[in-house]
Design a protein around this motif. Sequence first.
Motif, short mmCIF file in Angstrom:
data_model
loop_
_atom_site.label_atom_id
_atom_site.label_comp_id
_atom_site.label_asym_id
_atom_site.label_seq_id
_atom_site.Cartn_x
_atom_site.Cartn_y
_atom_site.Cartn_z
N ALA A 19 21.27 -6.86 -2.44
CA ALA A 19 20.69 -7.34 -1.19
C ALA A 19 19.26 -6.84 -1.00
CB ALA A 19 21.55 -6.90 -0.02
N SER B 72 19.29 2.69 -4.48
CA SER B 72 18.43 1.98 -3.53
C SER B 72 16.98 2.16 -3.95
CB SER B 72 18.62 2.55 -2.13
OG SER B 72 19.96 2.42 -1.71
N THR C 16 15.75 -2.84 -1.88
CA THR C 16 16.91 -3.41 -2.55
C THR C 16 18.00 -2.36 -2.62
OG1 THR C 16 15.99 -2.82 -4.73
CG2 THR C 16 15.60 -5.06 -3.95
N ASN C 17 19.22 -2.82 -2.49
CA ASN C 17 20.36 -1.91 -2.49
C ASN C 17 21.47 -2.46 -3.37
OD1 ASN C 17 19.47 -0.04 -0.25
ND2 ASN C 17 19.40 -2.00 0.81
N THR D 92 16.41 -6.09 1.91
CA THR D 92 16.27 -5.85 3.34
C THR D 92 14.85 -5.39 3.65
OG1 THR D 92 17.03 -3.56 3.09
CG2 THR D 92 18.71 -5.21 3.62
N ASN D 93 14.52 -5.41 4.92
CA ASN D 93 13.25 -4.85 5.43
C ASN D 93 12.01 -5.46 4.79
OD1 ASN D 93 14.76 -3.06 7.06
ND2 ASN D 93 14.92 -1.62 5.37
N ALA E 71 9.68 -4.22 0.45
CA ALA E 71 11.08 -4.54 0.75
C ALA E 71 11.97 -3.50 0.09
CB ALA E 71 11.43 -5.93 0.25
#
Length: 156
Positions: free
Chosen positions: A44, A76, A70-71, A46-47, A68
């Motif tokens: 995913a 992470s 990623t996780n 995020t941010n 951004a």
Amino acid sequence: TTQSDDDLLWTTYDPSSADIVSTKTGTVSYNNVVDSLTSSSQGAVTNLDVNMDVNFDSGAVSNGVVSANTNSDTHSDTWIGLFDGQVQNGNLNLQMNDATVINSDPLATTVNVRDASGSINGDFIGDQAQGVIGAFELSEDNTAHHIEGVFVVEPQ
């Protein structure tokens, strides 16, 4: 905006008139992401954050940053790309200058900063060039890890 099974991101849009862009003056900070679609090889995204200052008097695009997170199940990362550019004949030309990937796992005992590279493109949208639509891709230099996205950014 559509995403296919092979991580290809695309969008369709109507660009701002080059005549409108050419008559704009002053500096505008495009720094509020109002829409985006992203993907990565690491789970995913995020941010997503995109910032750029456009000086319509000189045509210079400065302080460009795309970032951004990623996780995945294993770690992470924070991705950061630095860019600048130029407004020429009403068109926005952007160039990625530097990129890094930083291990952002809160349990990590050391900070791991890795080199990356990529590209970014953009175009003005809206009847008064009140937004920028863009696309970016970043790849870690020594792995197959990557992140890509499309975004719409406006002044805040």
